[in-house]
Design a protein around this motif. Structure first.
Motif, PDB file in Angstrom:
ATOM      1  N   ILE A   1       0.857  -1.184   0.000  1.00 27.94           N
ATOM      2  CA  ILE A   1       0.000   0.000   0.000  1.00 27.94           C
ATOM      3  C   ILE A   1       0.893   1.233   0.000  1.00 27.94           C
ATOM      4  O   ILE A   1       1.793   1.367   0.829  1.00 27.94           O
ATOM      5  CB  ILE A   1      -0.910   0.016   1.241  1.00 27.94           C
ATOM      6  CG1 ILE A   1      -1.789  -1.234   1.299  1.00 27.94           C
ATOM      7  CG2 ILE A   1      -1.791   1.257   1.237  1.00 27.94           C
ATOM      8  CD1 ILE A   1      -2.587  -1.354   2.583  1.00 27.94           C
ATOM      9  N   SER A   2       0.650   2.132  -0.940  1.00 31.86           N
ATOM     10  CA  SER A   2       1.448   3.356  -1.036  1.00 31.86           C
ATOM     11  C   SER A   2       0.607   4.428  -1.713  1.00 31.86           C
ATOM     12  O   SER A   2      -0.498   4.169  -2.219  1.00 31.86           O
ATOM     13  CB  SER A   2       2.718   3.113  -1.858  1.00 31.86           C
ATOM     14  OG  SER A   2       2.393   2.853  -3.218  1.00 31.86           O
TER      15      SER A   2
ATOM     16  N   ALA B   1      -8.310   3.599   5.732  1.00 32.37           N
ATOM     17  CA  ALA B   1      -6.990   2.992   5.538  1.00 32.37           C
ATOM     18  C   ALA B   1      -6.066   3.264   6.717  1.00 32.37           C
ATOM     19  O   ALA B   1      -6.254   4.231   7.476  1.00 32.37           O
ATOM     20  CB  ALA B   1      -6.354   3.527   4.251  1.00 32.37           C
ATOM     21  N   PRO B   2      -5.035   2.408   6.868  1.00 32.42           N
ATOM     22  CA  PRO B   2      -3.962   2.701   7.824  1.00 32.42           C
ATOM     23  C   PRO B   2      -3.120   3.860   7.317  1.00 32.42           C
ATOM     24  O   PRO B   2      -3.347   4.365   6.208  1.00 32.42           O
ATOM     25  CB  PRO B   2      -3.175   1.384   7.847  1.00 32.42           C
ATOM     26  CG  PRO B   2      -3.418   0.773   6.514  1.00 32.42           C
ATOM     27  CD  PRO B   2      -4.816   1.160   6.135  1.00 32.42           C
ATOM     28  N   PRO B   3      -2.130   4.317   8.085  1.00 34.51           N
ATOM     29  CA  PRO B   3      -1.289   5.425   7.603  1.00 34.51           C
ATOM     30  C   PRO B   3      -0.633   5.100   6.259  1.00 34.51           C
ATOM     31  O   PRO B   3      -0.160   3.981   6.039  1.00 34.51           O
ATOM     32  CB  PRO B   3      -0.230   5.553   8.706  1.00 34.51           C
ATOM     33  CG  PRO B   3      -0.866   4.975   9.922  1.00 34.51           C
ATOM     34  CD  PRO B   3      -1.753   3.865   9.435  1.00 34.51           C
ATOM     35  N   ILE B   4      -0.638   6.077   5.358  1.00 33.72           N
ATOM     36  CA  ILE B   4      -0.018   5.923   4.040  1.00 33.72           C
ATOM     37  C   ILE B   4       0.847   7.153   3.800  1.00 33.72           C
ATOM     38  O   ILE B   4       0.355   8.285   3.832  1.00 33.72           O
ATOM     39  CB  ILE B   4      -1.074   5.791   2.923  1.00 33.72           C
ATOM     40  CG1 ILE B   4      -1.976   4.586   3.166  1.00 33.72           C
ATOM     41  CG2 ILE B   4      -0.403   5.683   1.559  1.00 33.72           C
ATOM     42  CD1 ILE B   4      -3.129   4.469   2.185  1.00 33.72           C
ATOM     43  N   GLN B   5       2.111   6.923   3.567  1.00 32.01           N
ATOM     44  CA  GLN B   5       3.047   8.035   3.365  1.00 32.01           C
ATOM     45  C   GLN B   5       2.585   8.917   2.211  1.00 32.01           C
ATOM     46  O   GLN B   5       2.110   8.427   1.182  1.00 32.01           O
ATOM     47  CB  GLN B   5       4.452   7.498   3.085  1.00 32.01           C
ATOM     48  CG  GLN B   5       5.520   8.581   3.061  1.00 32.01           C
ATOM     49  CD  GLN B   5       6.914   7.994   2.901  1.00 32.01           C
ATOM     50  OE1 GLN B   5       7.063   6.788   2.713  1.00 32.01           O
ATOM     51  NE2 GLN B   5       7.935   8.843   2.973  1.00 32.01           N
TER      52      GLN B   5
ATOM     53  N   SER C   1      -3.828  -4.284   4.444  1.00 36.96           N
ATOM     54  CA  SER C   1      -5.207  -4.272   3.968  1.00 36.96           C
ATOM     55  C   SER C   1      -5.852  -2.928   4.281  1.00 36.96           C
ATOM     56  O   SER C   1      -5.370  -2.171   5.127  1.00 36.96           O
ATOM     57  CB  SER C   1      -6.021  -5.401   4.607  1.00 36.96           C
ATOM     58  OG  SER C   1      -6.132  -5.216   6.006  1.00 36.96           O
ATOM     59  N   PHE C   2      -6.931  -2.619   3.578  1.00 41.93           N
ATOM     60  CA  PHE C   2      -7.684  -1.390   3.817  1.00 41.93           C
ATOM     61  C   PHE C   2      -9.117  -1.607   3.356  1.00 41.93           C
ATOM     62  O   PHE C   2      -9.467  -2.688   2.836  1.00 41.93           O
ATOM     63  CB  PHE C   2      -7.040  -0.198   3.091  1.00 41.93           C
ATOM     64  CG  PHE C   2      -6.915  -0.353   1.598  1.00 41.93           C
ATOM     65  CD1 PHE C   2      -7.896   0.106   0.746  1.00 41.93           C
ATOM     66  CD2 PHE C   2      -5.787  -0.967   1.046  1.00 41.93           C
ATOM     67  CE1 PHE C   2      -7.769  -0.039  -0.637  1.00 41.93           C
ATOM     68  CE2 PHE C   2      -5.651  -1.114  -0.333  1.00 41.93           C
ATOM     69  CZ  PHE C   2      -6.648  -0.654  -1.166  1.00 41.93           C
ATOM     70  N   LEU C   3      -9.964  -0.607   3.553  1.00 39.37           N
ATOM     71  CA  LEU C   3     -11.392  -0.722   3.267  1.00 39.37           C
ATOM     72  C   LEU C   3     -11.822   0.341   2.265  1.00 39.37           C
ATOM     73  O   LEU C   3     -11.286   1.452   2.254  1.00 39.37           O
ATOM     74  CB  LEU C   3     -12.220  -0.553   4.549  1.00 39.37           C
ATOM     75  CG  LEU C   3     -11.876  -1.469   5.727  1.00 39.37           C
ATOM     76  CD1 LEU C   3     -12.624  -1.012   6.970  1.00 39.37           C
ATOM     77  CD2 LEU C   3     -12.212  -2.917   5.400  1.00 39.37           C
TER      78      LEU C   3
END
Length: 659
Positions: free
Chosen positions: A163-164, A209-213, A250-252
């Motif tokens: 994920i990015s 989503a979790p943290p994404i740079q 993973s994310f939603l």
């Protein structure tokens, strides 16, 4: 290429007699139009006078010691009655919104262009986080890593990417972003990668989503803004949400619908079309995710209230449903109805547990988050088609209290019989250059093997399997066994007789369908049909005029290579699983329609969905009685007619107008 003369003539006479009978019967199918009061500025909740009560068995006991048992039984009766009432409301809506030869479902008497809804939802004052863009056209030399060949995805998925900022950008760019602008004269409008009824786009999307740079240092909820291809940051969420409940990386994605956008044009039938579009969006997201090596699955244990809190939609004003259609100014009709939640995760992931009860408890606290942004206004005035909102209430899914392993079926390859039918397009070329045909040329023909190959990609269970479980791309996103089949009118397929065919997508229904359809149908496998393609010829005849008439007299249904009606296993599914399956049946037709759109473009032609068709005449043609099977969506595939007066413009940067 066609059957014997006697067979042809007999079926042709049968068609003519059928159409004559249908014209006589049509007035029985739909209620007559009711007057629409156009001068009421506001409305208030009015008592319902048409509640349908379904009798159920009653129990009694003369023993005082059995009072607790009586209360338990009475509560069970009340719950069962409530469930049956919700199913009854879904059935009422479905039958009331049918089109017939004598009368169409209720809708506006004309289009109020001054109040056409803005197609772009924005959250004013929310931070706008730009996403990356990707080239659609490629050099002829090679396929890029981020855009593999379209047909390859049906065989296997590539290794999952992390994920990015780049991969999230690509997911939305290839699924829900703008794909072009069109202009002619004084009119300019946008197109998107995901198709929509009337190009009205009632569907909205949210990234959880979790943290994404380069996007957010904290886990977050963001609304996707397709015009800007950007994310609007709505809230940051607790840091333990993803690691405590979901697998790594993973994310939603949440999907919601603004019914008003479709109802502006289509009136009462709009609820159907909104749910078609949910299915198109699910299919589009599944295909784009597969490009990145990601799998997708509906998290269908969540209830409506959970989805509302998770996407930050609980702040829209309460919508009070009137007792009849009414026109006025009421912005609360522009609320978003949360439809579904999609889990996106690396393919090949090990099984993991999902505790919906604990998840629901955590999501309940989302109401206390600091939600940013105020939704924009879409229209100055509105018409409320009350039955849409009563039905939407009835089909809301409750929370499923369950704990245990989250089932993800092993990826299954789709069948292959004519790989050479595809034109070597990448997945991005297909999804972003896909267009809904406005007219078909009535000339283009299709090879029989190409026809079979397209249908093989429409099957849920993969090659060598009995078709039932949905484990192929993109149907694997859905959480139920296949409930939708296809009645197909073959018009211009070289090597196949013109006529009526049937594609079985759940072979458990085969005998039931044979019993439910006309006794004179042949139910024979056509020549050259692959063994693992459950396609059956019902009758040989030129059905072009019949297909046209059944699809609201539209030439597009007869001028393609083939057209079809998607037939759902209907009332038994609602009765067994609940009223909340009603929109999900339309989602399944939308996913199937998305495959047909992409397949058509991948073999060098085009397609379009047909929402306007005469429901009960279609059922009469097939021999259906009652509501066990119902046609929910029509489609046509063939050679498009291009309007040279319309000029194409790039999707980004587009004009400043909202269109």
């Amino acid at each position: 290429m066609v059957g014997g003369t006697a067979t042809k003539s007999g079926f042709f006479l049968f068609q003519l007699l059928l159409l004559q009978n249908l014209l006589v019967m049509a007035s029985k199918f739909l209620p007559s139009r009711l007057p629409l009061p156009l001068n009421s500025p506001r409305f208030h909740r009015l008592p319902s006078t048409n509640k349908t009560m379904i009798p159920i068995a009653s129990f009694s006991s003369s023993s005082p010691s059995a009072s607790s048992v009586d209360n338990s039984v009475r509560k069970q009766e009340e719950e069962e009655e409530e469930l049956q009432e919700k199913v009854a409301q879904a059935l009422t809506y479905h039958h009331q919104t049918k089109h017939g030869f004598a009368n169409y479902a209720r809708g506006p008497r004309g289009l109020d262009w001054a109040n056409q809804p803005n197609p772009f939802r924005r959250y004013i004052s929310a931070s706008l986080l730009p996403l990356l863009h990707f080239p659609t056209d490629r050099p002829i030399v090679a396929v890029t890593d981020d855009a593999p060949l379209y047909s390859s995805l049906f065989h296997s998925l590539p290794p999952p990417k992390p994920i990015s900022h780049s991969t999230i950008s690509q997911l939305f760019f290839d699924s829900l972003a703008l794909s072009a602008w069109k202009t002619t004269g004084f009119s300019t409008w946008s197109l998107r990668a995901n198709p929509s009824s009337g190009n009205l786009h009632p569907t909205e999307a949210y990234l959880i989503a979790p943290p994404i740079q380069s996007i957010s240092d904290s886990p977050f909820v963001a609304h996707y803004a397709p015009k800007e291809h950007s994310l609007e940051l709505r809230a940051t969420i607790p840091s333990g949400f993803f690691p405590n409940f979901f697998p790594d990386n993973s994310f939603l994605i949440g999907i919601s619908s603004i019914f008003w956008r479709e109802a502006w044009k289509y009136g009462e039938r709009a609820f159907r079309y909104c749910n078609h579009d949910v299915g198109h969006a699910i299919g589009a997201i599944a295909m784009a995710a597969a490009t990145l090596g990601w799998d997708v699955k509906l998290l269908d244990g969540f209830g409506y209230k959970d989805l509302e809190k998770l996407m930050g939609l609980q702040f829209f004003p309460d919508f009070k449903i009137p007792s009849r259609p009414i026109k006025g100014k009421f912005l609360e009709i522009e609320f978003e109805h949360p439809d579904c939640l999609i889990l996106v995760f690396p393919n090949g992931n090990n099984p993991f547990d999902v505790n919906y009860k604990e998840l629901s408890s955590v999501v309940n606290e989302f109401t206390n988050l600091e939600w940013k942004g105020r939704s924009n206004s879409l229209s100055k005035e509105h018409i409320c088609w009350d039955i849409i909102y009563r039905t939407a209430e009835a089909v809301k899914k409750p929370l499923t209290i369950q704990k245990g392993e989250f089932l993800v079926d092993q990826f299954k390859s789709s069948g292959i019989c004519s790989e050479n039918s595809y034109k070597g397009f990448t997945i991005r070329e297909v999804v972003r250059k896909r267009r809904s045909a406005v007219d078909m040329d009535g000339v283009t023909v299709m090879d029989r093997q190409t026809f079979y190959q397209i249908l093989l990609h429409c099957l849920p269970s993969g090659k060598g399997e009995k078709h039932r479980r949905q484990s192929t791309l993109p149907f694997r996103a859905l959480s139920w066994d296949a409930e939708v089949h296809a009645a197909i009118f073959v018009h211009r397929v070289i090597g196949l007789p013109k006529g009526l065919y049937f594609l079985i997508r759940n072979e458990d229904h085969l005998e039931e369908l044979k019993m439910a359809t006309r006794s004179e149908f042949k139910w024979e496998k056509p020549e050259g049909c692959p063994d693992d393609l459950p396609l059956y010829e019902l009758a040989s005849s030129d059905c072009r005029e019949l297909a046209k008439r059944l699809s609201c007299h539209q030439d597009i249904a007869s001028d393609g290579c083939f057209s079809l009606g998607m037939v759902a296993h209907f009332e038994p599914t609602l009765s067994e699983k609940g009223a909340w399956m009603y929109p999900r049946l339309f989602w399944e037709t939308g996913v199937l329609g998305q495959v047909l759109y992409l397949e058509a473009h991948a073999v060098g032609i085009s397609a379009t969905g047909i929402g306007c068709f005469f429901d009960d005449p279609v059922h009469e043609l097939l021999g259906f009685r009652g509501s066990k099977f119902q046609s929910l969506y029509h489609f046509t595939v063939g050679g498009p007619v291009l309007d040279k007066r319309i000029m194409s413009l790039p999707a980004y940067p587009g004009p400043s107008i909202d269109a």
